[in-house]
Design an enzyme around this catalytic site. Structure first.
Site, PDB file in Angstrom:
ATOM      1  N   CYS A  94      -8.941  18.624 -19.622  1.00  7.24           N
ATOM      2  CA  CYS A  94      -7.686  18.460 -20.354  1.00  7.24           C
ATOM      3  C   CYS A  94      -6.883  19.760 -20.324  1.00  7.24           C
ATOM      4  O   CYS A  94      -7.407  20.814 -20.688  1.00  7.24           O
ATOM      5  CB  CYS A  94      -7.964  18.042 -21.794  1.00  7.24           C
ATOM      6  SG  CYS A  94      -6.461  17.788 -22.774  1.00  7.24           S
TER       7      CYS A  94
ATOM      8  N   PRO B  83     -10.718   8.268 -20.809  1.00  6.58           N
ATOM      9  CA  PRO B  83     -10.400   8.698 -22.168  1.00  6.58           C
ATOM     10  C   PRO B  83      -8.974   9.223 -22.203  1.00  6.58           C
ATOM     11  O   PRO B  83      -8.595  10.060 -21.378  1.00  6.58           O
ATOM     12  CB  PRO B  83     -11.413   9.824 -22.428  1.00  6.58           C
ATOM     13  CG  PRO B  83     -11.797  10.327 -21.078  1.00  6.58           C
ATOM     14  CD  PRO B  83     -11.672   9.168 -20.140  1.00  6.58           C
ATOM     15  N   MET B  84      -8.176   8.730 -23.154  1.00  6.97           N
ATOM     16  CA  MET B  84      -6.771   9.153 -23.255  1.00  6.97           C
ATOM     17  C   MET B  84      -6.429   9.389 -24.715  1.00  6.97           C
ATOM     18  O   MET B  84      -6.510   8.466 -25.536  1.00  6.97           O
ATOM     19  CB  MET B  84      -5.849   8.093 -22.631  1.00  6.97           C
ATOM     20  CG  MET B  84      -5.991   7.983 -21.120  1.00  6.97           C
ATOM     21  SD  MET B  84      -5.076   6.611 -20.396  1.00  6.97           S
ATOM     22  CE  MET B  84      -6.182   5.238 -20.758  1.00  6.97           C
ATOM     23  N   MET B  85      -6.042  10.618 -25.014  1.00  7.97           N
ATOM     24  CA  MET B  85      -5.759  10.987 -26.396  1.00  7.97           C
ATOM     25  C   MET B  85      -4.595  10.176 -26.944  1.00  7.97           C
ATOM     26  O   MET B  85      -3.577   9.986 -26.272  1.00  7.97           O
ATOM     27  CB  MET B  85      -5.482  12.483 -26.493  1.00  7.97           C
ATOM     28  CG  MET B  85      -6.701  13.347 -26.192  1.00  7.97           C
ATOM     29  SD  MET B  85      -6.412  15.119 -26.313  1.00  7.97           S
ATOM     30  CE  MET B  85      -6.233  15.278 -28.098  1.00  7.97           C
TER      31      MET B  85
ATOM     32  N   LYS C 107     -16.411  15.643 -17.231  1.00  7.52           N
ATOM     33  CA  LYS C 107     -15.139  15.258 -16.607  1.00  7.52           C
ATOM     34  C   LYS C 107     -14.333  16.526 -16.367  1.00  7.52           C
ATOM     35  O   LYS C 107     -14.081  17.293 -17.293  1.00  7.52           O
ATOM     36  CB  LYS C 107     -14.356  14.286 -17.485  1.00  7.52           C
ATOM     37  CG  LYS C 107     -13.115  13.709 -16.803  1.00  7.52           C
ATOM     38  CD  LYS C 107     -12.472  12.615 -17.657  1.00  7.52           C
ATOM     39  CE  LYS C 107     -11.383  11.877 -16.881  1.00  7.52           C
ATOM     40  NZ  LYS C 107     -10.224  12.731 -16.585  1.00  7.52           N
TER      41      LYS C 107
ATOM     42  N   GLY D 245      -7.523   9.859 -11.340  1.00  3.62           N
ATOM     43  CA  GLY D 245      -6.245  10.500 -11.088  1.00  3.62           C
ATOM     44  C   GLY D 245      -5.331   9.675 -10.200  1.00  3.62           C
ATOM     45  O   GLY D 245      -5.609   9.498  -9.019  1.00  3.62           O
TER      46      GLY D 245
ATOM     47  N   GLN E 187     -16.367  11.052 -25.640  1.00  2.84           N
ATOM     48  CA  GLN E 187     -15.942  12.283 -24.977  1.00  2.84           C
ATOM     49  C   GLN E 187     -15.746  13.390 -26.007  1.00  2.84           C
ATOM     50  O   GLN E 187     -15.076  13.192 -27.024  1.00  2.84           O
ATOM     51  CB  GLN E 187     -14.648  12.118 -24.184  1.00  2.84           C
ATOM     52  CG  GLN E 187     -14.347  13.398 -23.387  1.00  2.84           C
ATOM     53  CD  GLN E 187     -13.079  13.358 -22.585  1.00  2.84           C
ATOM     54  OE1 GLN E 187     -11.995  13.349 -23.153  1.00  2.84           O
ATOM     55  NE2 GLN E 187     -13.200  13.347 -21.265  1.00  2.84           N
TER      56      GLN E 187
ATOM     57  N   GLY F 168      -6.719   5.333 -15.594  1.00  2.00           N
ATOM     58  CA  GLY F 168      -6.179   5.869 -16.833  1.00  2.00           C
ATOM     59  C   GLY F 168      -4.934   5.136 -17.261  1.00  2.00           C
ATOM     60  O   GLY F 168      -4.989   4.040 -17.806  1.00  2.00           O
TER      61      GLY F 168
END
Length: 331
Positions: free
Chosen positions: A95, A12-14, A134, A207, A65, A228
């Site tokens: 986050c 998940p990436m904003m 997460k 990561g 998420q 990611g």
């Protein structure tokens, strides 16, 4: 959810993994588990749920998420997510942004494992789909050997179905969110040790993983790997996931084929008033070491943002790319 679904996922990436991005990624891999951007409980409770939570059925399997720290609100929003059809509900405890810290969710919750456990317990009581967490290996001056174990045991005892661990600390004081993605050193061995200590719990590593080959190597030690930025900035890498991770045929033989497969979706979205750029902005890294890749990016950047830009812009951009290369050549 089948245990095997955890073998490979896209993080998940904003501002990145929106519904259009996820549909694109699904045309590159049938098997990867996809995640939404993090959505706060407040946004879902008080906002436009159809806009925030709506997704295309092609995206399955797809996980929602959530960001939050109130067990009752998280239970409510988890139930809403399940009703929308998500295959998993994930709680963000990793986050490091200031906005997240000020709202008492995200990585700052690493300091409150009992609260996170209560959140997980409430969510598990509200839904039948898997509930996952997460996290980071620790924050600030925490000892990762203690902090990660404390959080992991607390949430697993509360019913957490899987742990996704970003193998870095998060420094909430002194580092920006961007710096937190690069500066704290990676410690994959710490995640491996967690898996050895909890053999019956699915553990997914995240990561700094640069590609599918490296993800596959991690599977010797953990149950799954999550890509990611590499997946987003260089989406051509996803074309090899189904073959290299799952031993199955890729959904498309080339990136050109995958983009062509996106056409019906793009046409549907354009008819609904969606701007072309909202979709094509996710395509800029589609080609690698292919003649015309730069011209492809430039054409989308210059023409895709114009008012009224339509499907012809994408077709013109694709026409600037070299010969119809198979997936392995794009890698």
């Amino acid at each position: 959810m089948e245990y095997q679904e955890y073998r490979f996922s896209v993080a998940p990436m904003m501002d990145w993994t929106d519904r259009h991005c996820r549909v694109f990624h699904r045309h590159l891999t049938r098997r990867a588990l996809l995640y939404t951007e993090m959505l706060t409980t407040g946004a879902i409770i008080h906002g436009d749920r159809k806009r925030l939570l709506g997704f295309d059925l092609v995206e399955h399997p797809v996980a929602l998420q959530l960001g939050g720290s109130d067990p009752r609100e998280l239970a409510l929003v988890a139930r809403i997510g399940e009703e929308f059809g998500y295959d998993e509900i994930n709680l963000n405890v990793g986050c490091p942004s200031d906005r997240v810290k000020d709202g008492r969710f995200g990585a700052c919750l690493m300091a409150e494992p009992d609260l996170v456990a209560r959140c997980v317990e409430a969510m598990k009581g509200a839904v039948a789909v898997p509930v996952t967490v997460k996290c980071r290996i620790g924050i600030d001056d925490q000892d990762p050997e203690v902090a990660l174990d404390n959080l992991a045991h607390a949430v697993v005892d509360s019913g957490c179905d899987a742990l996704i661990v970003h193998a870095r600390k998060a420094w909430l004081s002194g580092l920006s969110p961007k710096e937190n993605r690069d500066i704290p050193p990676l410690d994959y061995d710490r995640v491996y040790r967690l898996k050895r200590a909890m053999p019956d719990v699915p553990v997914i590593i995240n990561g700094g993983i640069p590609g599918v080959d490296e993800a596959r190597a991690h599977l010797d030690h953990v149950d799954g790997a999550m890509l990611g930025r590499a997946a987003y900035q260089e989406p051509w890498r996803l074309l090899s996931v189904d073959t290299d991770i799952f031993g199955e045929a890729a959904p498309h033989a080339s990136m050109q084929d995958a983009l062509e497969g996106m056409v019906p979706y793009i046409e549907q979205q354009l008819a609904r008033g969606t701007r072309l750029h909202s979709m094509t902005r996710h395509f800029v890294g589609a080609f690698h070491a292919v003649p015309g890749a730069r011209a492809f990016r430039r054409h989308l950047a210059e023409q895709g943002v114009k008012p009224g830009a339509g499907l012809e812009v994408l077709r013109e951009a694709i026409a600037r790319v070299g010969a119809h290369a198979p997936a392995e050549a794009a890698a």
